[in-house]
Each structure stands twice: as C-alpha cells, then as structure tokens.
Scaffold this motif. Sequence first.
Motif, PDB file in Angstrom:
ATOM      1  N   VAL A 247      -5.768 -12.252  -2.071  1.00 38.19           N
ATOM      2  CA  VAL A 247      -6.620 -12.591  -3.216  1.00 38.19           C
ATOM      3  C   VAL A 247      -6.211 -11.787  -4.449  1.00 38.19           C
ATOM      4  O   VAL A 247      -7.032 -11.482  -5.317  1.00 38.19           O
ATOM      5  CB  VAL A 247      -8.111 -12.365  -2.886  1.00 38.19           C
ATOM      6  N   GLY A 248      -4.938 -11.433  -4.524  1.00 38.97           N
ATOM      7  CA  GLY A 248      -4.425 -10.755  -5.700  1.00 38.97           C
ATOM      8  C   GLY A 248      -4.767  -9.278  -5.748  1.00 38.97           C
ATOM      9  O   GLY A 248      -5.091  -8.659  -4.740  1.00 38.97           O
ATOM     10  N   GLN A 249      -4.687  -8.730  -6.959  1.00 38.72           N
ATOM     11  CA  GLN A 249      -4.822  -7.290  -7.157  1.00 38.72           C
ATOM     12  C   GLN A 249      -6.220  -6.892  -7.628  1.00 38.72           C
ATOM     13  O   GLN A 249      -6.949  -7.688  -8.197  1.00 38.72           O
ATOM     14  CB  GLN A 249      -3.799  -6.796  -8.194  1.00 38.72           C
ATOM     15  N   THR A 250      -6.514  -5.622  -7.404  1.00 35.16           N
ATOM     16  CA  THR A 250      -7.700  -5.011  -7.977  1.00 35.16           C
ATOM     17  C   THR A 250      -7.250  -3.962  -8.984  1.00 35.16           C
ATOM     18  O   THR A 250      -6.063  -3.797  -9.252  1.00 35.16           O
ATOM     19  CB  THR A 250      -8.583  -4.384  -6.884  1.00 35.16           C
ATOM     20  N   GLY A 251      -8.193  -3.257  -9.568  1.00 38.54           N
ATOM     21  CA  GLY A 251      -7.847  -2.192 -10.501  1.00 38.54           C
ATOM     22  C   GLY A 251      -7.682  -2.701 -11.923  1.00 38.54           C
ATOM     23  O   GLY A 251      -8.167  -3.778 -12.299  1.00 38.54           O
ATOM     24  N   LEU A 252      -6.945  -1.948 -12.734  1.00 31.27           N
ATOM     25  CA  LEU A 252      -6.811  -2.233 -14.159  1.00 31.27           C
ATOM     26  C   LEU A 252      -6.154  -3.573 -14.432  1.00 31.27           C
ATOM     27  O   LEU A 252      -6.384  -4.184 -15.479  1.00 31.27           O
ATOM     28  CB  LEU A 252      -6.003  -1.112 -14.833  1.00 31.27           C
ATOM     29  N   ILE A 253      -5.292  -4.047 -13.526  1.00 33.03           N
ATOM     30  CA  ILE A 253      -4.614  -5.322 -13.736  1.00 33.03           C
ATOM     31  C   ILE A 253      -5.114  -6.364 -12.746  1.00 33.03           C
ATOM     32  O   ILE A 253      -4.462  -7.375 -12.521  1.00 33.03           O
ATOM     33  CB  ILE A 253      -3.084  -5.167 -13.606  1.00 33.03           C
ATOM     34  N   GLY A 254      -6.272  -6.128 -12.150  1.00 36.95           N
ATOM     35  CA  GLY A 254      -6.746  -6.975 -11.075  1.00 36.95           C
ATOM     36  C   GLY A 254      -7.549  -8.172 -11.543  1.00 36.95           C
ATOM     37  O   GLY A 254      -7.533  -8.567 -12.712  1.00 36.95           O
TER      38      GLY A 254
END
Length: 434
Positions: A247-254
């Motif tokens: 389900v992709g990324q988390t965080g600052l670019i999530g």
Amino acid sequence: MARTVAHVLVDSLAQLKVRQVFGVVGDALNPLTDAISRSDDLEWIGCRHEEAAAFAAGAQSQLTGTLGVCMGTVGPGSVHLLNGLYDAAKSHTPVLAIAGQVPLAEMGSDAFQEVDNDLLFRDVAVYRATITDPDQLPVMLENAVRAALARKGVAVLTVPADLGDREVPHDRAPRFALPPSSSRPDDPVLDEAAAVLNAAERVTLLVGAGARHARTDVLEFAERLAAPMVLTLKAKEGFEDDNPYQVGQTGLIGNPAAAKALDDAEVLVLLGTDFPYREWYPSGKKVIQADLAPEHIGRRVPVDVALVGDVGPTVRGLLGRLTGQPGTSHLDRARDRFDKWYRSQLKLTVPDHDQGLLGKARSTLDNRDHLIRPEALARAVDEAAADDAVFTSDTGMATVWLSRFVQMRGTRRLLGSYNLGSMANAMPQALGAQ
C-alpha cells in the motif's frame, strides 16, 4: 620478486573482483594510480571531486553487494571523501577508501596539507588505520576489507606518500575469505512472536530494504496473515512490482492509505527496516521487529518481541508456526484506500491536466506560468525507461515524484541518499551505477 605496496594493493583489489576505482589524482596517490594504469583488471575512474568518487563507489557497492573502492589524496582530498563515505555508512554498504598522506617523516609535524586521517574518519569508519611500514600492508588490508564486508560499512586505509613505491618484504597474497552465514532467532522467541500473531485479527507489515532478499517468504507471510504491507522507500525496489499486499509508503513522502493501515493494526511487524521517523509509527500497538542488527531493535518504536536474525530464515520460522487464516477485511480496506488514492494521483500526470476545470483552478495558485508539471514528467520517465533501468534521485521533491510515479517493475534498481539525505548525490551515484 617482491612487489611494492602499490602493486600489492592493486593486485589484491583485483582478487576481490573490484573492477573500478573512483578518485582524484594527487601526488600521494601517484604510485597507486600508476599501478592501476598498468593493471589489466582495474580501471581508474577520474572524478572532479572526491565526494563524487565516494558516492560512486557507494552506489556501485549497493548495486552489487560487493566492495566499492574510492581514493582521495592527502589532506583536503581525504576531507572531501567524507560526505560520500557517510552516505555509504548510513546505507550499510561496504566501501574501502584509500587515503593519501604526507611522507612518514613529516607526519605529526603539522606539514602542508597534513590531516590526521585516523581521527578524521573515526566517526564514519568501522575500520581505520595508517600504514607506517610496508610489512604491515597484507594484514592491515585484510583487516580493512573484512571489517567493511562483515560489518557492511566503511574502511579507511591511509598510505603515506613515500610508502607506495616501497617493497613489501614478506610479500604474500592477502586472504579475504568470509564464509556466508545466515541466522534466525531461537525457537522460544519465534513461539512468542507466533502467539502474538495468531491472536491478532489485524496485522500490518512495515517492510524495509533488509527484507529484499526474502521477497518470496515475505509475500507468503503477508498472504497467511492477510496483512497490508507498507513499504519504506528503499523497499520499493523488490516489493512494489506484482505485489497484491503493498500500500505504498508512509512518512514524509507517504500516502493516507499506508498511514491508515498502520493505525488500524493490532500488531505491527517490522521486517528489515530501521525506518527513522518516530512520529509516523502508530502508538498502542503490539510490535514485533525482525532485523539482523541487534542495535536496530526498538530504537524507533518500543518493541514487544525482538527477532534478531536474517529476515528470510526468521519469516520461514514464523510461517510454520502460524495457525488459522484471518479474515481479509483489514487488507481489503487498506488496498481499496490505496487504489483510490493512487488513481487520484495519476490524474496529476495527464499532460493536459491544467486544461480541465479543477486543473485550471489549481494552476491559478501553483502554476501561473504553465510549466510542465513534475508529476507528468515523472510519469513520462517511468514510461520511457527500460525495465532494467537504474534510477537515482537527489534529496527533495524529486524523490517524492519518483516514489509516487516511477514503478520499480522488472529488474529496476533504485538509489538515493535515503539515510543521510545529502544533496547532489544522484549524478555521482549514476556514474557508479553505470
């Protein structure tokens, strides 16, 4: 016939299957660069700046899993290596840096361009030493290479200017053999982790680069647990393509879907990741962490069950202990949110996006000059690039566009300064990749 320090070094690098050495020439390195020029096995890649040489060597090491090599001459040349070497160190990849030094008799006299390399590299290197006698070379070189490979870090070997041309009196070929090894946690801790997983209805995985070599096992793990898989940026390569759980990324670019998958979980499982942004971890969850480096366990989020070992053997040990089959509602909701978010993002990549009603409204605020949208450019790069392309990205918004619109399909590779966050890293990393 005895060989010189320079020739032993060059022959040893060839023995290690090193094919390129990146650096900037200088007086202290003359014996070494001369020996490389006479070698059929090594190629000198001249760089404009030692930082670029270190970035290139680190990139090559990350792509091959083997030793990267760079060189910097005396004083400022060695100082310039530092930023690229820090990137290699924080990326956990083996790099050997050969640093020049003032002649032996001048060391300690505050000579012109003299820098204390052993002190300079103390923070970045897992091994650092200055050769003061040719007879030391074989053992010191062995120690440097073993430390870099075994600890996946930077080793720095300093060679004074008047030592390279001197003969090694007890010449012998250095021996670098490191037996392959694999480890997994003991049975009791695997039983403990499995008990937590078997009691949970909603499990989410946070998967990092340390799990890339265990793709098949990790996908089976996600299937057995019906667990959505949140990827770190460095895990895009290896886990993004043909993965019905990601389900992709988390965080600052999530994205919101990944953040929600973490928040909705009862149990969070970290696999081969040292994801650094503490504020993006959910609170109040049971946490299981599997990592080969014991020092990574629990330093970002409190951990209930620590699994120290390689991700592949660890996951295989857990798979045999899982019982039952949880429902898929947690996974289905996460995937549905991710698909909706991703479709909305793709609308931004359409070249005539700004011609529509919403596009015109948005462009009056953020694109009054009608420039090409970076989302459209990133998507065009994705479509034009080969399935075996190597992508490098500089730190900043370029990484956001790459993470969202460039897919790691086929055998594509991905490099960036994703742990150090340096600027201007992409071009020298591309040189190393090439």
